[in-house]
Structure formats: C-alpha cells, structure tokens
Enzyme design. Structure first.
Site, PDB file in Angstrom:
ATOM      1  N   ASN A  21      69.271 -13.417  25.828  1.00 41.87           N
ATOM      2  CA  ASN A  21      68.196 -12.403  24.926  1.00 41.87           C
ATOM      3  C   ASN A  21      67.125 -11.927  25.632  1.00 41.87           C
ATOM      4  OD1 ASN A  21      66.663 -14.635  24.881  1.00 41.87           O
ATOM      5  ND2 ASN A  21      66.898 -15.176  22.748  1.00 41.87           N
ATOM      6  N   ASP A  41      60.735 -26.488  30.673  1.00 42.27           N
ATOM      7  CA  ASP A  41      60.831 -26.847  29.009  1.00 42.27           C
ATOM      8  C   ASP A  41      61.400 -28.049  28.771  1.00 42.27           C
ATOM      9  OD1 ASP A  41      63.188 -25.665  30.117  1.00 42.27           O
ATOM     10  OD2 ASP A  41      62.896 -23.782  29.182  1.00 42.27           O
ATOM     11  N   HIS A  99      65.109 -14.176  27.500  1.00 43.83           N
ATOM     12  CA  HIS A  99      64.159 -15.364  27.524  1.00 43.83           C
ATOM     13  C   HIS A  99      64.008 -15.820  28.702  1.00 43.83           C
ATOM     14  CE1 HIS A  99      67.209 -18.697  26.120  1.00 43.83           C
ATOM     15  NE2 HIS A  99      67.050 -18.870  27.539  1.00 43.83           N
TER      16      HIS A  99
HETATM   17  C1  F6R Z   1      66.164 -23.481  31.100  1.00 44.82           C
HETATM   18  C2  F6R Z   1      65.473 -22.469  30.764  1.00 44.82           C
HETATM   19  C3  F6R Z   1      66.283 -21.342  30.178  1.00 44.82           C
HETATM   20  C4  F6R Z   1      67.551 -21.023  30.987  1.00 44.82           C
HETATM   21  C5  F6R Z   1      68.212 -19.891  30.233  1.00 44.82           C
HETATM   22  C6  F6R Z   1      69.625 -19.546  30.859  1.00 44.82           C
HETATM   23  O1  F6R Z   1      65.213 -24.502  31.870  1.00 44.82           O
HETATM   24  O2  F6R Z   1      64.416 -22.257  30.774  1.00 44.82           O
HETATM   25  O3  F6R Z   1      65.429 -20.190  30.178  1.00 44.82           O
HETATM   26  O4  F6R Z   1      67.247 -20.798  32.310  1.00 44.82           O
HETATM   27  O5  F6R Z   1      68.289 -20.253  28.855  1.00 44.82           O
HETATM   28  O6  F6R Z   1      70.398 -20.691  30.661  1.00 44.82           O
HETATM   29  P1  F6R Z   1      71.937 -20.733  31.651  1.00 44.82           P
HETATM   30  O7  F6R Z   1      71.424 -20.937  32.885  1.00 44.82           O
HETATM   31  O8  F6R Z   1      72.447 -21.963  30.906  1.00 44.82           O
HETATM   32  O9  F6R Z   1      72.649 -19.594  31.310  1.00 44.82           O
END
Ligand code: F6R
Length: 240
Positions: free
Chosen positions: A135, A67, A137
C-alpha cells in the site's frame, strides 16, 4: 532518483549488498538504517558472504532499525529484533551495543517513541535501506492524511496485516500495532536505498515514481529526497 534495473530477486540482492558494502568500505563507522521483511533477506545473505570472505568489517558500524511490532518480546521468533539477529547480526562482527531497534514491550508508548527519536538524532543515518509495502508504506508508515514526523505507534492496516500473515500461525497472533520511525526521520537519512521485487509490487512502485506526492502513498515522498537509489527487479518494473 536513480533506478537500477535488476534481473530478479537475487540480482537485486547482490546490487543492494554491493551498495551497502561500498558505504561501509568508504566509511567504516557508517550508521545504517535497516529494514526487515522478505525483501532484504537476500541482501543480508550477500553481506554475510562478503563478511565471511573478509572484505567487510562491521566492527564500527551502527544499525538503527525502522520498526518493531508492539507486544512482541525480543525472544519471539517473529519480532524484528529476532529477525535481525537471525538474518544478519549473529553472522557478522557488528557489536550488540551498536544495534538499535524500538522496544516492542515498552510500557509507555510515548516514552519509547521519544527514546527512539533521541537515538535517531544522536546517530544520523548515512544510508537507509527500505522495502516497499503493497500500500506504499515505508517503515510502517501506513497511508494517512499527513506525513508522520518522528517515531510513532501505528495501527497496521488490513492490507499490511494480511501481507504479514504469511509469517504467523494464526490471524490472532499477528500484531496489529507497531512502532515505526517517522517519515521525516526516514527522509533525514543522507542516502536512501529502496529495494523492490516482484510483480505484485509493480503498481505501487509505478505510483511511487510517477504518481503525485501524497501521504496516501507514503513512499511517494521519496521523490523529494536528493539521493535515492531504487534497485528493482524486472517484475517490479514491469508497469514502467
Ligand atoms: C520492514 C518494513 C516494511 C517492509 C514492507 C515490505 O522493516 O519497514 O516497510 O519493508 O512491508 O515488506 P516485504 O519486504 O516483506 O515485502
């Protein structure tokens, strides 16, 4: 779904890096789906260490990132393009032309999504690295009433904007939209490696593994993939 229990963040990072290193060793021209955020930073450090020790060669590796924020140019220190350079690409011998990431500055959103889907089709991923949003994602596929298919432009939820605020100076500076690989595309990777660390992720990790498969918890779809490895630390697994 295989679950590997790590002691803590550092242990999780070492285990994840070993799995990625094994993938590259077995198939030097592997296509890796890569992630940003706090979770993979330690994994990338371990991969850089292995590269410096001469045990890993990235010269034939391709990377396709999950992303990118809409509206941030590559040079912006908070863009994911910048993140990948600082945390991995600048420190190993991966070729710049082999690294793909959505263009956050694209003028035509639909055309950008289409361009990225073509890249994903051209380079099927051998391994997809994922972090887990609070959440549920994955990529930036937020809870929804359906699972997304291809690359799409997503409006980030308040929970994600708040989670991302630690990286920005002000609320106004936090992007509210992002391009993300779709859920169907994520599921097309041959192998998925999901890394999870911390007590704050324990409830969502439990839902992912034991809850119903629902687009309200996008990561729950991983229950249907036939080669998922979850590397999670004890804090993240504390509700299991
Ligand atoms: C980042 C991504 C997000 C993160 C997620 C967790 O490229 O796709 O899905 O993996 O938001 O973020 P952290 O690792 O900062 O807790």
């Amino acid at each position: 779904m295989r679950i590997i229990r790590a002691k803590d963040y550092d242990d999780m990072s070492r285990i994840a890096a070993n799995i990625i290193a094994a993938q590259i060793t077995l198939k030097p021209d592997s296509v890796l789906g890569l992630a940003t955020g706090g979770t993979p930073v330690g994994t990338y450090k371990e991969l850089i260490k292995k590269y410096n020790e001469g045990v890993l060669d990235f010269s034939e590796v391709r990377s396709v990132n999950l992303d990118e924020y809409k509206g941030l140019p590559k040079e912006n220190a908070q863009s994911y393009d910048y993140f990948m350079k600082v945390n991995l690409f600048n420190h190993v011998n991966i070729k710049e032309e082999n690294c793909y990431i959505p263009n956050g500055m694209a003028e035509d959103d639909d055309a950008e999504c289409h361009r990225y889907d073509e890249i994903l089709e051209r380079f099927p991923r051998d391994l997809q690295l994922l972090g887990l949003g609070l959440n549920g994602h994955i990529g930036f596929n937020e809870p929804n009433d359906h699972f997304s298919k291809g690359t799409n432009l997503i409006q980030l939820t308040q929970s994600t904007i708040e989670a991302n605020s630690r990286f920005f100076d002000s609320y106004e500076a936090i992007p509210k939209y992002a391009f993300t690989m779709g859920i169907k595309s994520i599921m097309q990777a041959r192998k998925i490696l999901l890394c999870v660390s911390g007590k704050h992720k324990a409830p969502i990790l439990r839902d992912l593994i034991h809850g119903p498969i629902t687009p309200q918890v996008p990561a729950s779809i991983l229950q249907l993939h036939n080669d998922v490895i979850i590397v999670a630390d004890e804090d993240a697994l504390s509700l299991m």
